[in-house]
Enzyme design. Structure first.
Site, short mmCIF file in Angstrom:
data_model
loop_
_atom_site.label_atom_id
_atom_site.label_comp_id
_atom_site.label_asym_id
_atom_site.label_seq_id
_atom_site.Cartn_x
_atom_site.Cartn_y
_atom_site.Cartn_z
N CYS A 168 6.04 6.53 9.31
CA CYS A 168 7.20 5.75 8.86
C CYS A 168 8.46 6.25 9.58
CB CYS A 168 7.36 5.90 7.35
SG CYS A 168 8.76 4.95 6.70
N CYS A 225 12.88 9.84 4.23
CA CYS A 225 12.86 10.20 2.81
C CYS A 225 12.20 11.57 2.63
CB CYS A 225 12.10 9.14 2.01
SG CYS A 225 12.75 7.47 2.24
N CYS A 233 8.59 12.22 1.02
CA CYS A 233 7.45 11.40 1.42
C CYS A 233 6.60 12.06 2.51
CB CYS A 233 7.93 10.04 1.90
SG CYS A 233 6.58 8.89 2.28
N CYS A 284 -1.86 -3.10 -6.33
CA CYS A 284 -0.58 -2.83 -5.69
C CYS A 284 -0.81 -2.60 -4.19
CB CYS A 284 0.07 -1.61 -6.32
SG CYS A 284 0.17 -1.73 -8.12
N CYS A 316 0.85 -7.02 -6.62
CA CYS A 316 2.22 -6.58 -6.36
C CYS A 316 2.31 -6.06 -4.94
CB CYS A 316 2.60 -5.48 -7.34
SG CYS A 316 4.24 -4.80 -7.03
N CYS A 376 9.61 -4.49 -10.06
CA CYS A 376 9.16 -3.17 -10.46
C CYS A 376 9.99 -2.15 -9.70
CB CYS A 376 7.68 -3.00 -10.13
SG CYS A 376 7.08 -1.33 -10.35
N ARG A 425 5.34 3.01 -16.49
CA ARG A 425 4.09 3.39 -15.85
C ARG A 425 4.10 4.86 -15.45
NH1 ARG A 425 3.29 -0.23 -11.34
NH2 ARG A 425 2.97 -1.65 -13.08
#
Length: 391
Positions: A65, A69, A72, A109, A142, A202, A272
């Protein structure tokens, strides 16, 4: 305890607590923990009974990526030894999803690493959504693809996506401490685009990154203002090879207090229990079911989770039941046409300042006496491998 009685009364009326009350939940002692869980459990049962919604993650594209972040394992510059692969073909993704559905998952998901999808990526995901829905009647899908560009939310909804996930992760004031390649407002905008397109929103948080109690309350109140249908609560998985790889700030007791605070602020929203529950809650996971009404089944994005059969046994042993596809998750007043949407979705997972109103942040507890590296297990099975998934 007057605080808990007040919070239960407010939760049963769908009335929000004050910031001071939310901070007070996080500041309760371990001696009061079971009282806190019992109080929040009354609110959870009022709106969701004893049902537990199961969700299953399929990592469509793993690693590499361009975003930075800090939490991550897939970030720019990550040295975490995770699985890395490009886009799964729709049929392969559908087969991976089928394992979760067979294990009892009601929602699939679909997650992909990256800043956000290209239009071609949206086409790929749209094909995957169609394949999953054709083979699994009644299953919710999702998408979690990062920051959206204009028109992409509409295209995903038209393709059959029921929901879109994009987490706020931490407070706006400290967002720059964990990411510099995009900002808090970019995340808020993506959630709002999903809502405008008609998808269920979400959006959640990651706890355990060194934030203060005030930061936790700030992000949960920001989420409540966005009014998503689902709030996933992730606990940081400290991957070696990431900037936060040495952050072990959570105890099982603190994790439960965080979940209770979220339930009081979001009484009628799907809460969740997401990434990191096995790492930080450990043997106290069953207590968390009294606070949340939704969990992920089996593995996560780049880390391995508890075996799906063990999740199902835990739910049954704790006296809860798996929510079926014929049951609507949210209370009636939050369904379409009643001022709310019908469902929800996933998370990516994984300073002592005062609050804006002057309330002091509670002291962050000392980390566990030893760093439990044995609890962080990189995913080596399922999507992107030749091995069967853990569902």
């Amino acid at each position: 305890m007057d605080l808990l009685n007040t919070l239960v009364d407010k939760g049963l009326r769908r009335e929000l607590p004050t910031r001071e009350e939310a901070l007070a939940v996080l500041a309760t002692s371990d001696d009061e923990l079971l009282d806190v869980v019992a109080a929040a459990g009354k609110v959870r049962r009022q709106w969701f009974g004893r049902r537990v919604k199961l969700n299953y993650l399929v990592n469509l594209k793993s690693g590499l990526c361009p975003e930075d972040c800090s939490y991550c394992s897939q970030r720019l510059g990550s040295k975490a030894e995770i699985l890395k692969y490009t886009w799964l073909k729709p049929d392969d993704a559908s087969k991976a999803a089928a394992a979760g559905v067979a294990g009892g998952a009601k929602r699939v998901c679909l997650v992909a690493s990256g800043r956000g999808p290209t239009d071609r990526d949206v086409d790929r995901v749209s094909e995957t959504i169609s394949a999953i829905k054709e083979q699994n009647e009644g299953i919710e899908v999702c998408a979690c693809l990062g920051l959206l560009s204009e028109g992409q939310a509409d295209r995903l909804h038209a393709a059959g996506a029921d929901a879109y996930n994009h987490n706020l992760n931490t407070s706006e004031a400290t967002y720059g401490d964990i990411c510099t390649t995009h900002d808090f407002s970019d995340r808020v905008s993506t959630v709002q685009q999903a809502q405008a397109a008609g998808m269920s929103a979400c959006s959640g948080l990651i706890a355990g990154m060194g934030e203060s109690d005030a930061d936790l309350v700030d992000v949960v109140f920001a989420l409540r203002e966005l009014d998503p249908d689902s709030v996933p609560v992730n606990f940081l998985i400290p991957f070696e090879g990431t900037p936060l790889g040495k952050e072990w700030n959570l105890t099982p007791q603190r994790a439960l207090r965080i979940l209770a605070m979220v339930r009081f602020v979001c009484p009628d929203i799907e809460v969740r229990l997401a990434g990191g529950r096995e790492v930080h809650l450990r043997s106290l996971q069953p207590l968390a079911l009294h606070l949340v009404n939704s969990i992920f089944l089996g593995d996560y994005l780049t880390s391995e989770g508890q075996a799906g059969k063990d999740d199902l046994a835990m739910i049954a042993d704790a006296g809860f039941e798996v929510e079926g596809t014929d049951t609507t998750t949210l209370p009636e007043h939050r369904r379409p046409g009643c001022g709310g949407a019908d469902t929800a979705e996933s998370g990516c997972a994984e300073s002592g300042c005062a609050s804006d109103d002057g309330a002091p942040a509670a002291t962050i507890p000392a980390p566990p006496e030893e760093t439990r590296r044995d609890l962080v297990s990189v995913r080596r099975r399922g999507a992107g491998t030749e091995l069967p998934p853990n569902a």
